[in-house]
Scaffold this active site. Structure first.
Site, short mmCIF file in Angstrom:
data_model
loop_
_atom_site.label_atom_id
_atom_site.label_comp_id
_atom_site.label_asym_id
_atom_site.label_seq_id
_atom_site.Cartn_x
_atom_site.Cartn_y
_atom_site.Cartn_z
N MET A 194 -3.22 -2.51 -2.28
CA MET A 194 -3.30 -3.03 -0.96
C MET A 194 -3.82 -2.64 0.39
O MET A 194 -4.83 -3.29 1.01
CB MET A 194 -1.88 -3.76 -0.48
N ASP A 206 -3.04 8.13 3.78
CA ASP A 206 -2.33 8.13 2.55
C ASP A 206 -1.67 9.64 2.56
O ASP A 206 -2.60 10.47 2.71
CB ASP A 206 -3.05 7.72 1.33
N VAL A 253 3.00 1.09 1.98
CA VAL A 253 3.67 2.28 1.16
C VAL A 253 4.28 1.56 -0.17
O VAL A 253 4.41 0.30 -0.21
CB VAL A 253 4.47 2.97 1.74
N GLU A 279 6.67 -0.14 -3.02
CA GLU A 279 7.99 -1.07 -2.85
C GLU A 279 9.15 -0.45 -3.09
O GLU A 279 10.02 -0.78 -4.21
CB GLU A 279 7.61 -2.32 -3.64
N LYS A 338 9.93 3.09 2.72
CA LYS A 338 9.71 2.41 3.93
C LYS A 338 10.42 2.54 5.14
O LYS A 338 9.90 2.71 6.14
CB LYS A 338 9.80 0.87 3.22
N SER A 375 6.49 -6.77 -0.38
CA SER A 375 6.67 -7.73 -0.81
C SER A 375 7.76 -8.44 -0.82
O SER A 375 8.03 -10.02 -1.19
CB SER A 375 6.45 -7.65 -2.51
N HIS A 380 2.84 -10.23 5.15
CA HIS A 380 2.62 -9.83 3.66
C HIS A 380 1.14 -10.63 3.29
O HIS A 380 0.99 -11.75 3.76
CB HIS A 380 3.85 -10.89 3.08
N ASN A 440 6.88 -15.01 -3.03
CA ASN A 440 7.34 -14.34 -4.06
C ASN A 440 8.67 -14.98 -4.65
O ASN A 440 8.86 -14.90 -5.96
CB ASN A 440 7.58 -12.93 -3.86
N1 LIG Z 1 -0.10 -4.82 -5.38
C1 LIG Z 1 0.11 -6.28 -4.96
O1 LIG Z 1 -0.45 -7.42 -5.34
C2 LIG Z 1 0.91 -6.44 -3.65
C3 LIG Z 1 0.62 -7.57 -3.03
C4 LIG Z 1 1.52 -7.97 -1.77
C5 LIG Z 1 2.13 -7.06 -1.34
N2 LIG Z 1 2.14 -5.60 -1.81
C6 LIG Z 1 3.14 -4.74 -1.36
O2 LIG Z 1 2.23 -3.73 -0.62
C7 LIG Z 1 2.82 -2.32 -0.70
C8 LIG Z 1 1.95 -1.59 -1.47
O3 LIG Z 1 1.83 -1.94 -2.75
P1 LIG Z 1 0.33 -1.43 -3.52
O4 LIG Z 1 0.24 -2.37 -4.42
O5 LIG Z 1 -0.59 -1.26 -2.52
O6 LIG Z 1 0.94 -0.04 -3.86
P2 LIG Z 1 0.29 1.41 -4.29
O7 LIG Z 1 1.10 2.14 -5.10
O8 LIG Z 1 -1.02 0.85 -4.96
O9 LIG Z 1 -0.11 2.08 -2.95
C9 LIG Z 1 0.78 2.55 -2.18
C10 LIG Z 1 0.03 3.76 -1.46
O10 LIG Z 1 1.17 4.44 -0.53
C11 LIG Z 1 0.91 5.80 -0.63
N3 LIG Z 1 2.15 6.44 0.01
C12 LIG Z 1 3.36 6.74 -0.45
N4 LIG Z 1 4.12 7.20 0.59
C13 LIG Z 1 3.38 7.26 1.90
C14 LIG Z 1 3.79 7.91 2.91
N5 LIG Z 1 4.96 8.30 3.38
N6 LIG Z 1 2.57 7.74 3.90
C15 LIG Z 1 1.44 7.04 3.59
N7 LIG Z 1 1.08 7.08 2.26
C16 LIG Z 1 1.88 6.66 1.29
C17 LIG Z 1 0.83 6.14 -2.04
O11 LIG Z 1 0.24 7.51 -2.06
C18 LIG Z 1 0.14 5.08 -2.26
O12 LIG Z 1 -1.72 5.51 -2.48
C19 LIG Z 1 4.14 -2.61 -1.58
O13 LIG Z 1 5.13 -2.93 -0.63
C20 LIG Z 1 3.80 -4.04 -2.43
O14 LIG Z 1 5.08 -4.63 -2.70
C21 LIG Z 1 1.51 -5.40 -3.27
#
Ligand SMILES: NC(=O)c1ccc[n+]([C@@H]2O[C@H](COP(=O)([O-])OP(=O)(O)OC[C@H]3O[C@@H](n4cnc5c(N)ncnc54)[C@H](O)[C@@H]3O)[C@@H](O)[C@H]2O)c1
Length: 247
Positions: free
Chosen positions: A15, A34, A94, A96, A101, A123, A144, A197
């Site tokens: 995301m 990141d 970051v 879920e 968080k 999410s 979101h 969701n």
């Molecule tokens: N994938 C989807 O379709 C989607 C859609 C809407 C919302 N979301 C939400 O968005 C958020 C991220 O999801 P995603 O799919 O991008 O996850 P992801 O795992 O692809 O990416 C998360 C990133 O955060 C980094 N990270 C972890 N801890 C950290 C910190 N303390 N500081 C900085 N970076 C850190 C990780 O290294 C990773 O690269 C989640 O809450 C998820 O529920 C996801």
């Protein structure tokens, strides 16, 4: 507070990278960070070559090369959390996991300027929980996004009982500038998920029951829902696509 000009994105995964590109295309100066250098490198490469971001928009004739280059130049890919936190708006992306968080929100509250807005792309975790981890609950909001973030118009703006009207309006204006269609919904700490969701998971639960009962296969369920409702993909393909960023 004056209008949002700078945005920090914390987490450059599926995301965060697309969110950074959307904001940069809209004219914001973006700092994306990141904890994993590999994720940061992949997000930077995605901005240069990815199908669902700036590069893809140029390939599809929706953006000219100079605009894409200007947008790319507005993104700083940084290993520094502190640098990203020095923004008018910080969007947390970051994984879920609530403890992760909450820890990010505590740190952001320590470091970010007092007037900065802190947003979560969760999410479904309660925005009130994240607001409660800070000393600025009125400046915490949910934003979101849907995957792929650069392409999808979806913007579920989640407000708590104490989110300030000014913060809500600033985030709505920012989402509109990104070409999104912001819809404001109320945080409900008793449920996981906001609107999209909760309804999506109800649909997945029923689709899974249909398969478990032997009524139809996953592929057949996908086909039927696409053919009947003109969905772009069926329920099981949606689960796969969302997790992978539709790559
Ligand atoms: N994938 C989807 O379709 C989607 C859609 C809407 C919302 N979301 C939400 O968005 C958020 C991220 O999801 P995603 O799919 O991008 O996850 P992801 O795992 O692809 O990416 C998360 C990133 O955060 C980094 N990270 C972890 N801890 C950290 C910190 N303390 N500081 C900085 N970076 C850190 C990780 O290294 C990773 O690269 C989640 O809450 C998820 O529920 C996801």
């Amino acid at each position: 507070m004056s209008e949002i000009k700078t945005v920090g994105v914390v987490g450059a995964g599926v995301m965060g990278g697309g969110i950074a590109q959307s904001l940069a295309k809209a004219g914001y100066e973006v700092t994306c960070t990141d904890i994993a250098s590999k994720a940061l490198g992949a997000a930077r490469q995605d901005a240069a070559e990815g199908r669902f971001g700036l590069a893809g928009a140029v390939a599809r004739g929706k953006l000219d090369a100079a605009e894409a280059e200007a947008a790319r130049a507005r993104i700083t890919w940084s290993n520094s959390f502190e640098e990203a936190a020095q923004s008018d708006l910080v969007i947390e992306c970051v994984p879920e996991k609530l403890d992760v968080k909450l820890s990010v929100f505590r740190s952001l509250d320590e470091i970010a300027p007092k007037q900065s807005i802190l947003a979560s792309n969760t999410s479904g975790f309660s925005i009130a929980a994240m607001a409660g981890a800070t000393r600025r609950p009125s400046r915490v909001i949910g934003w979101h996004w849907a995957s792929p973030a650069f392409v999808m118009k979806f913007a579920e703006i989640v407000v708590t009982d104490v989110t300030s009207d000014a913060v809500r309006e600033q985030v709505i204006a920012c989402a509109e500038k990104c070409g999104k269609n912001p819809v404001v919904v109320r945080d409900n700490p008793l449920e996981w998920g906001f609107v999209a969701n909760r309804i999506y998971f109800a649909m997945i639960r029923e689709a899974s029951r249909v398969v478990d009962e032997g009524v139809a296969t996953r592929a057949e369920v996908n086909d039927l829902m696409v053919d009947c409702f003109r969905w772009p993909v069926g329920p099981f393909a949606m689960v796969k696509g969302a997790g992978s960023g539709w790559k």
